[in-house]
Design a protein around this motif. Sequence first.
Motif, PDB file in Angstrom:
ATOM      1  N   ARG A  13       0.847  -1.190   0.000  1.00 34.10           N
ATOM      2  CA  ARG A  13       0.000   0.000   0.000  1.00 34.10           C
ATOM      3  C   ARG A  13       0.886   1.245   0.000  1.00 34.10           C
ATOM      4  NH1 ARG A  13      -5.183   1.204   0.534  1.00 34.10           N
ATOM      5  NH2 ARG A  13      -5.797  -0.975   0.910  1.00 34.10           N
ATOM      6  N   ASP A  14       0.440   2.268  -0.710  1.00 35.67           N
ATOM      7  CA  ASP A  14       1.234   3.478  -0.896  1.00 35.67           C
ATOM      8  C   ASP A  14       1.550   4.161   0.440  1.00 35.67           C
ATOM      9  OD1 ASP A  14       2.215   5.598  -2.917  1.00 35.67           O
ATOM     10  OD2 ASP A  14       0.962   6.754  -1.543  1.00 35.67           O
ATOM     11  N   GLU A  17      -0.849   6.807   1.559  1.00 35.87           N
ATOM     12  CA  GLU A  17      -2.117   6.226   2.015  1.00 35.87           C
ATOM     13  C   GLU A  17      -2.003   5.740   3.457  1.00 35.87           C
ATOM     14  OE1 GLU A  17      -3.027   3.174  -0.774  1.00 35.87           O
ATOM     15  OE2 GLU A  17      -4.051   4.532  -2.172  1.00 35.87           O
ATOM     16  N   LYS A  20      -2.329   8.648   5.786  1.00 37.74           N
ATOM     17  CA  LYS A  20      -3.725   9.075   5.909  1.00 37.74           C
ATOM     18  C   LYS A  20      -4.503   8.160   6.854  1.00 37.74           C
ATOM     19  CE  LYS A  20      -4.118  11.215   1.329  1.00 37.74           C
ATOM     20  NZ  LYS A  20      -4.777  11.126  -0.009  1.00 37.74           N
TER      21      LYS A  20
END
Length: 364
Positions: A13-14, A17, A20
Amino acid sequence: MLDTANIKFTTWRDYEEIIKILNGRFKSRHESVRDGIAVDLRKEIKNDWPWIHKIKVNNKGEYRGTEVLIDFSYPRFFNSSNTKLVNNERDYQKVNAKLFEFAKYITLDDELQKDNFEFIRIDIAQQYEANFEDHYNIFKFLQNLLTKYVGKGTKETKAFLEVNYGIKNQDYTKGFRYKKSKYCLTVYNKTAQMKPEEYIPGLMSLLRIEQSFTPSMLGVKHLYFKDVDMNYFREKYKERASQLVCDNLSKGLNETYEELKEEVTQIVKNGKIREDLRFLDGSILDEKIVCNIIQHMSLDKSERMRYRYKAIAKETLRKKGEIWRSFVDNFDKLEELVFQMCCKNIEIKLTERGIEVLKNSNQT
């Protein structure tokens, strides 16, 4: 047995991200650190994961994924403090399973594989009840032993983690730390640490011995969850403690004996036991060593006078003054500490030539 640990894993996952998600899950503001960000959950007013201490996220680049590191406590999963260690496989696996759930909670990555989680550090401890202040000479001897035979420690090595003023204006120490490279051994007073305002020096308290391990210290490149169990950690703890302490114990005790022998002999011959013996108290592990030297030294005196000299030596070394220091029964205390650290039964005996360390074949 198990205390705190650091683990890491990689998610695809980035990186942005993940930040966040963390900002949405927790109110604690993240702080920028080298190669990424960190979130300290201990600053959370309301925390559903009190056993998780800190999260660190590293941006490894577009084709290497995002690395997540978690600092957590095995004991705090079950209790509000880390006084009661995790000692069995069931509890160990239960915490690991919940840690995996937490990892998915902060990454929203359902493709994570727990088998790919790996330890980068783990603290393994033993503890038992003892009169902590009466171990002053034991701690001093151990630190000298490690410095002499393992090597000079880093600047994080400390003779006293903290010294407080106890009852009757007598100082007491909370323990010592030896650190060399990535290895760290800490012996401290857990009771005094947990409840300093209630602690009364000189009573029974919890003596804790902690060793910090990294994969490289254990001779491996990676330490994956799937490859290690409680028995693995238990054996590695005993193995490392034995290498550091047991393997050097006899040599260390006898070198201490020989260093004292010349000085004590001269003090007795000069007839200045009361005046000068106190100047050697930093080198004396137990009063029995001094008495043994007097008993077997070349001395043109009667047995009655030898007995009197030994009595004067004991009186001179009686616990008193501004710090807690006991010269009595320290061989017994050292035997107990070695058993707790290494699970080895030893017996320390004085002989005409010095000190003998006997190893009992019936070991736990």
